[in-house]
Design an enzyme around this catalytic site. Structure first.
Site, short mmCIF file in Angstrom:
data_model
loop_
_atom_site.label_atom_id
_atom_site.label_comp_id
_atom_site.label_asym_id
_atom_site.label_seq_id
_atom_site.Cartn_x
_atom_site.Cartn_y
_atom_site.Cartn_z
N HIS A 62 25.33 -8.98 57.39
CA HIS A 62 26.40 -8.13 56.87
C HIS A 62 25.70 -7.08 56.33
CE1 HIS A 62 30.56 -8.66 54.37
NE2 HIS A 62 30.18 -7.55 54.87
N GLU B 148 28.32 -17.02 53.98
CA GLU B 148 27.26 -16.15 53.91
C GLU B 148 26.51 -16.34 52.47
OE1 GLU B 148 28.97 -12.05 54.01
OE2 GLU B 148 29.59 -12.37 55.95
N ARG C 286 35.42 -9.23 58.88
CA ARG C 286 35.41 -10.24 57.92
C ARG C 286 35.22 -11.63 58.66
NH1 ARG C 286 34.47 -6.70 54.91
NH2 ARG C 286 35.38 -6.21 52.98
#
Length: 322
Positions: A281, A262, A233
């Site tokens: 991601h 993000e 994370r």
């Protein structure tokens, strides 16, 4: 049984339809994340499959026939688990579907940064064949690969790193420094891991105690030839501190798939470093893990509705009647 997909941004729901057909269930795909939309779309549903929609106490009260909620992914933050439990609704997730994909990606980032492949690729496309801009480049054999967090993904990453020649050391809250893992990897304290690792691969969840675990003080203890790899994370790493460490040459590079913001802005300072490899991601994804996620999400809900214990359930007490 009627199962409603509240919202889904996947290319198709063919896997879910296949599982539903085999179970004799009716599957309805809808697209709505607003509570009013969810309630309207899921009227009469026995089970819900949820990606982003919030399943609140109010939503559950408006859908009294729902007995199971399946969340696409690991986290269940979009579901009020306490409210579901109070109403006897099972909440299911898929906590380990991406183990192979994420560990593949972590090792791939480590190898790409370590070999300077990003720099070599960009330069060759520009007609530059000189190896110098990518130096230093080290062989993997004998280099120390530190695994921070030894859950399923950490274990898989350690196995793969060892397979290409790294010496693996491990830190985990459940393992005592000075011991060894069942696979034979040395267990060390977090401070020692940071001091020794030439690759530091992060595999811890984001909780209050791990937010900015890699801050300026932690990064200051690392080797100047160290590479930070993060596929867990974004908030585990203090981005500003990492940028400063890279800019000042206090660490060699980084391979990052997750970020505090993000999507990562195109003009973010991290994009300016040659020895940093960035991916959006994407570590969770493989053709195999994608299908597994879909199959297991609906499979959990089908099991609950059929009176079976699902493979993964967050609030198992609802199946025991308390």
């Amino acid at each position: 049984m009627k199962i409603v997909i509240t919202d889904l941004d996947h290319a198709s729901a063919d896997v879910e339809r296949e599982v539903a057909a085999t179970a004799g269930a009716e599957l309805v795909l809808t697209q709505g994340t607003d509570p009013a939309e969810v309630v309207a779309n899921a009227a009469g549903a026995d089970g819900l499959l949820v990606q982003y929609a919030a399943i609140t106490a109010e939503v559950l009260d408006a859908l009294p026939s729902v007995r199971a909620v399946g969340r696409y992914g690991v986290g269940v933050e979009t579901v009020d688990v306490d409210a579901a439990t109070a109403r006897g609704v099972a909440v299911c997730n898929v906590p380990d579907y991406g183990t192979e994909a994420v560990s593949d990606h972590a090792v791939a980032l480590a190898l790409t940064v370590g070999r300077g492949i990003g720099t070599l690729d960009r330069n060759l496309r520009a007609g530059v064949t000189d190896l110098t801009p990518a130096l230093p480049v080290h062989q993997f054999a004998g280099r120390i690969f530190g695994v921070l967090g030894y859950g399923a993904i950490g274990r898989a990453t350690a196995r793969k790193a060892a397979g290409v020649g790294f010496e693996v050391i491990v830190t985990d809250a459940t393992l005592a420094p000075g011991t060894a893992t069942p696979e034979g990897y040395e267990v060390v304290g977090q401070g020692e891991l940071l001091r020794r690792a030439q690759v530091l691969s992060v595999h811890v969840p984001l909780v209050p105690s791990t937010r900015h675990l890699l801050d300026a003080a932690a990064l200051a203890t690392m080797r100047p030839d160290a590479i930070v790899v993060n596929t867990s994370r974004g908030g585990v790493v203090d981005t500003d501190a990492l940028v400063a460490a890279l800019a000042e040459g206090r660490i060699l590079g980084a391979g990052l798939d997750v970020f505090e913001t993000e999507p990562l802005p195109a003009d973010h300072p991290l994009t300016r470093f040659d020895r940093v490899v960035l991916t959006p991601h994407a570590a969770f994804y493989s053709e195999e893990s994608y299908a597994e996620l879909k199959r297991r999400t609906i499979g959990n809900v089908v099991d609950v509705l059929a009176g079976r214990t699902p493979r993964n359930i967050v609030n198992p007490g609802v199946l025991r009647g308390g």
